[in-house]
Design a protein around this motif. Structure first.
Motif, PDB file in Angstrom:
ATOM      1  N   SER A  21      -3.581   9.002  -6.787  1.00  0.00           N
ATOM      2  CA  SER A  21      -3.879   7.932  -7.736  1.00  0.00           C
ATOM      3  C   SER A  21      -5.374   7.820  -8.026  1.00  0.00           C
ATOM      4  N   ARG A  79       1.304   0.816  -0.526  1.00  0.00           N
ATOM      5  CA  ARG A  79      -0.122   0.905  -0.187  1.00  0.00           C
ATOM      6  C   ARG A  79      -0.289   1.164   1.310  1.00  0.00           C
ATOM      7  N   ASP A 116       5.986   5.489   2.083  1.00  0.00           N
ATOM      8  CA  ASP A 116       5.068   6.428   1.425  1.00  0.00           C
ATOM      9  C   ASP A 116       4.671   7.571   2.361  1.00  0.00           C
ATOM     10  N   GLY A 131      -6.167   1.635  -6.834  1.00  0.00           N
ATOM     11  CA  GLY A 131      -5.053   0.748  -6.527  1.00  0.00           C
ATOM     12  C   GLY A 131      -5.543  -0.509  -5.848  1.00  0.00           C
ATOM     13  N   VAL A 160       1.400  -5.281  -5.262  1.00  0.00           N
ATOM     14  CA  VAL A 160       0.678  -4.055  -4.909  1.00  0.00           C
ATOM     15  C   VAL A 160       0.796  -3.103  -6.094  1.00  0.00           C
ATOM     16  N   ILE A 183       5.724   2.068  -4.029  1.00  0.00           N
ATOM     17  CA  ILE A 183       4.325   1.657  -3.822  1.00  0.00           C
ATOM     18  C   ILE A 183       4.300   0.577  -2.755  1.00  0.00           C
ATOM     19  N   GLU A 189      -0.875   0.735  -8.177  1.00  0.00           N
ATOM     20  CA  GLU A 189      -1.760   1.895  -8.242  1.00  0.00           C
ATOM     21  C   GLU A 189      -1.891   2.319  -9.689  1.00  0.00           C
ATOM     22  N   GLY A 218      -4.117  -4.787  -4.481  1.00  0.00           N
ATOM     23  CA  GLY A 218      -3.058  -5.749  -4.237  1.00  0.00           C
ATOM     24  C   GLY A 218      -3.584  -7.088  -3.786  1.00  0.00           C
ATOM     25  N   TYR A 229      -1.832  -6.175   2.720  1.00  0.00           N
ATOM     26  CA  TYR A 229      -1.281  -6.641   1.452  1.00  0.00           C
ATOM     27  C   TYR A 229      -0.017  -7.497   1.589  1.00  0.00           C
TER      28      TYR A 229
END
Ligand code: AMP
Length: 437
Positions: free
Chosen positions: A287, A264, A214, A290, A273, A262, A275, A292, A269
């Motif tokens: 988002s 996170r 990400d 979110g 997970v 995704i 969002e 998890g 986590y």
């Protein structure tokens, strides 16, 4: 006149003005009411905690800790143990669970928090240094049903708040072993691209390659598109767990989209997970929330306590409501009743009546300085009062008042002692006001 332009909010901070309060009140009420009917109890945890709590739980390599933590300086620094403003709720809620022996309560324990969190972020639309989060956690459950319940809770809240195109972006990181396998594959995948990686991403490649998935860097995001996916690394149990979560979501009618990107931003986590995003979002606001699955109690030295949680960003929800022109789901008139007096004696009586109506929890205005009926009726109209209560000389003498429905104009005589009850009964369905105990 003195120059007052210096007196502004600190960078990234903002006022929530009276004109926006109804929307905020409605949103807070919605999250609290829905959390309650889903079986969650409210917990208030402090805004300030020892900073190492966040370090240990969120992870020192995350943006939230390495760049965005507001460290509080104090004269008496508790023997050099720094304190910080909370950047999220989960760490504080977990600390409270441990500190208050909630592990000995019947499990799972369902808790929610609502309030401000602080991140030393670069301010922009939908990104503030102080924002409000609703955070819900199920502590002490390893079932896929608990994951689905948490996701369904957030989904229900967003729907009830009038947002129309919400989707749950969902992924599974699997067990710790699956994550280790994925990390290995990712390291091998990204290594040939390491020249493209900035300083932060270089560190991630060594410490936590999952976070590269990400990356905010467009060049890396493009490389990440073809990167190995966590779903391909799931072992049999992790696969079964995830498919159970998805089938429960199907049963609840939650719309989701499998999204391998995704992962996170936080370290804690594993497995599910997710969002909440808006299909219409142009990518500017990110988002709406979110969460998890995690075991922070265990990570902080307690007994293994599998948990699942999520946080909704209230500021982003309210921005989205404004963009989607969602009507506020409560009565928008901020005035239930306007009290009108027509003489000196009427004014004294009006003040008496005002006190009883206020005690019944009804929003009631009165202008002690105005005298003409016309002028006061005009004021009542201007503030959107649903009822006017008129008290002249005769009414005051007889302990009566005239109750006027401002929409229909219909008037009736009412005993002052009955007024609060009558108004309360007529208004309660529209407003949810509470009668004072
Ligand atoms: P996170 O814990 O980062 O997943 O944040 C949970 C939710 O809080 C996000 O999905 C956003 O809706 C919201 N949020 C996070 N950071 C900010 C911020 N700086 N300003 C406003 N809202 C935020």
């Amino acid at each position: 006149m003195a120059d007052t332009t210096n007196w502004r909010t600190a960078r990234g901070m903002r006022d929530i003005l009276p004109k926006d309060q109804l929307r905020w009140q409605a949103a807070r009420k919605e999250v609290e009411d829905t959390a309650r009917v889903f079986g969650f109890d409210r917990i208030d945890v402090p805004v300030i905690e020892y900073a190492d709590l966040f370090d240990r739980s969120i992870g020192s390599d995350t943006d939230i800790i390495s760049k965005e933590l507001f460290v509080v300086s104090s004269k008496d620094n508790e023997g050099g143990r720094p304190q910080a403003l909370r950047p999220e709720f989960t760490a504080g809620i977990t600390r409270a669970y441990l500190q208050n022996g909630m592990g000995s309560l019947p499990q799972p324990v369902r808790l929610y928090g609502l309030g401000p969190v602080f991140r030393y972020d670069r301010p922009q639309k939908g990104r503030y240094r102080e924002h409000t989060q609703f955070s819900a956690e199920v502590l002490g459950s390893r079932t896929a049903a608990a994951d689905a319940w948490i996701i369904y809770l957030g989904w229900t809240i967003l729907k009830n708040l009038g947002l129309t195109d919400v989707t749950v972006q969902i992924n599974s990181l699997g067990s710790i072993e699956c994550q280790q396998l994925l990390a290995k594959k990712l390291t091998a995948y990204f290594k040939p691209h390491s020249a493209k990686l900035g300083e932060v991403d270089q560190r991630r490649l060594v410490n936590n390659p999952l976070r590269l998935l990400d990356s905010k860097d467009p060049a890396i995001a493009q490389v990440a598109e073809d990167a190995p996916q966590s779903l391909d690394c799931l072992d049999k149990d992790s696969k079964k767990f995830f498919s159970d979560v998805l089938s429960y979501l199907d049963e609840y009618g939650v719309e989701y989209n499998l999204n391998p990107r995704i992962v996170r931003g936080l370290d804690y986590y594993s497995h599910t997970v997710f969002e909440y995003t808006l299909a219409s979002d142009d990518g500017q606001q990110g988002s709406l929330g979110g969460g998890g699955r995690y075991d922070l109690v265990g990570a902080l030295g307690g007994a293994p306590t599998p948990s699942v949680g999520m946080a909704l960003g209230m500021d982003r929800i309210i921005l989205a409501q404004a963009t989607q022109k969602v009507k506020i789901p409560v009565n928008t008139g901020y005035c239930d009743t306007y009290i009108i007096h027509l003489s000196k004696r009427g004014r004294r009586k009006a003040q008496e009546v005002l006190e009883t109506v206020h005690k019944a929890g009804l929003v009631t205005l009165h202008s002690a300085d105005k005298t003409s009926l016309r002028g006061q009726l005009k004021s009542a109209d201007k503030v959107g009062a649903k009822y006017a209560v008129i008290i002249g000389e005769t009414e005051a003498k007889n302990d009566m008042c005239i109750l006027r429905d401002m929409r229909s104009g219909i008037q009736e005589d009412v005993a002052c002692s009955d007024l609060a009850d009558i108004l309360y009964t007529r208004l309660k369905n529209g407003r949810g006001s509470k009668k004072a105990a």
